[in-house]
Write a protein that holds these residues in place. Structure first.
Motif, mmCIF file in Angstrom:
data_model
loop_
_atom_site.group_PDB
_atom_site.id
_atom_site.type_symbol
_atom_site.label_atom_id
_atom_site.label_comp_id
_atom_site.label_asym_id
_atom_site.label_seq_id
_atom_site.Cartn_x
_atom_site.Cartn_y
_atom_site.Cartn_z
ATOM 1 N N ARG A 70 49.751 45.997 34.012
ATOM 2 C CA ARG A 70 50.001 44.607 34.507
ATOM 3 C C ARG A 70 48.740 43.754 34.390
ATOM 4 N NH1 ARG A 70 51.146 46.017 40.440
ATOM 5 N NH2 ARG A 70 49.344 47.329 39.887
ATOM 6 N N GLY A 71 47.584 44.408 34.367
ATOM 7 C CA GLY A 71 46.328 43.665 34.410
ATOM 8 C C GLY A 71 45.282 44.444 35.166
ATOM 9 N N SER A 72 44.663 43.777 36.192
ATOM 10 C CA SER A 72 43.578 44.478 36.901
ATOM 11 C C SER A 72 43.524 44.031 38.353
ATOM 12 C CB SER A 72 42.232 44.176 36.235
ATOM 13 O OG SER A 72 41.956 42.784 36.337
ATOM 14 N N PHE A 73 42.844 44.863 39.170
ATOM 15 C CA PHE A 73 42.609 44.530 40.587
ATOM 16 C C PHE A 73 41.188 44.941 40.939
ATOM 17 C CE2 PHE A 73 43.897 43.689 44.905
ATOM 18 C CZ PHE A 73 42.978 44.408 45.645
ATOM 19 N N VAL A 74 40.478 44.071 41.613
ATOM 20 C CA VAL A 74 39.097 44.372 42.007
ATOM 21 C C VAL A 74 38.891 43.928 43.451
ATOM 22 C CG1 VAL A 74 36.643 43.973 41.549
ATOM 23 C CG2 VAL A 74 38.290 43.865 39.661
ATOM 24 N N GLU A 75 38.306 44.785 44.262
ATOM 25 C CA GLU A 75 37.797 44.325 45.548
ATOM 26 C C GLU A 75 36.456 43.645 45.257
ATOM 27 O OE1 GLU A 75 37.375 47.299 48.548
ATOM 28 O OE2 GLU A 75 39.495 47.818 48.584
#
Ligand SMILES: Cc1cn([C@H]2C[C@H](O)[C@@H](COP(=O)(O)OP(=O)(O)O[C@H]3O[C@H](C)C(=O)[C@H](O)[C@H]3O)O2)c(=O)[nH]c1=O
Length: 183
Positions: free
Chosen positions: A25-30
């Motif tokens: 889907r893409g990316s996630f970053v804290e």
């Protein structure tokens, strides 16, 4: 490892890169986690303000700092790319007057931690750049100070081939020898 931390040539100035979780889907970053930041850096000063600036190509913002209400800054770029610079203004430091610079971009996700006692500025490297940064003290206009971006005594090697677009306060900023500094 969710957060990598690398000292620069001035050990108190750090480069942080949070881990990006990528999938189809893409990316996630804290982008910031107070617990991880304190554990990785040993710095547990709370941040009290978030800033966002959008700058067009050819702009240099800085070099800025606050006296009495010196701000630690955690800087990141969410659009484009900048050359981010910190200058040590602590007279007692062996690195007084020295600078470090790093390319921060939306793509490399690098963040720079600039402690209180440093001047900060950046040059936009592309068409435009958006910078977000957290500060450890509030804005105190009366305490704002500027330092000349191209002071030969500091010798910042800006990777720009143009005369930058500066705010008036930056175009007329004092040289290091005339600037208020820190103990
Ligand atoms: C810094 C600041 C500014 N302002 C207002 C004051 C002006 O009306 C307007 C633009 O301020 P300025 O021209 O000082 O913005 P920059 O030149 O981007 O200043 C910043 O640039 C360098 C790179 C920094 O590290 C500092 O955080 C900060 O000095 O925002 C606020 O309302 N709150 C604030 O915290």
């Amino acid at each position: 490892m969710r957060l990598t931390v690398t000292p620069t040539a001035i050990p108190e100035v750090l480069i942080l890169v949070p881990h990006a979780f990528e999938d189809a889907r893409g990316s996630f970053v804290e982008t910031f986690n107070a617990r991880d930041f304190a554990a990785a850096t040993g710095i547990d000063t709370p941040f009290v303000q978030d800033n966002e600036s959008l700058s067009l190509g050819g702009v240099v913002r800085g070099l800025h700092y606050q006296i009495r209400h010196a701000q630690g800054k955690l800087v990141r770029v969410t659009e484009g790319s900048v050359f981010d610079v910190a200058v040590d203004l602590r007279r007692s430091a062996p690195t007084f007057g020295r600078w470090v610079g790093e390319v921060l971009s939306a793509e490399n996700r690098r963040q720079m931690w600039i402690p209180p006692g440093f001047a900060h500025g950046f040059a936009v490297l592309g068409e435009r750049a958006q910078c977000l940064y957290k500060t450890t003290d509030y804005w105190h206009p009366a305490c704002e100070r500027t330092l000349r971006w191209n002071d030969p005594a500091i010798g910042i090697d800006w990777p720009i081939a143009f005369a930058p677009h500066l705010a008036d306060k930056d175009a007329h900023a004092p040289l290091l020898g005339a600037a208020e500094t820190f103990a």
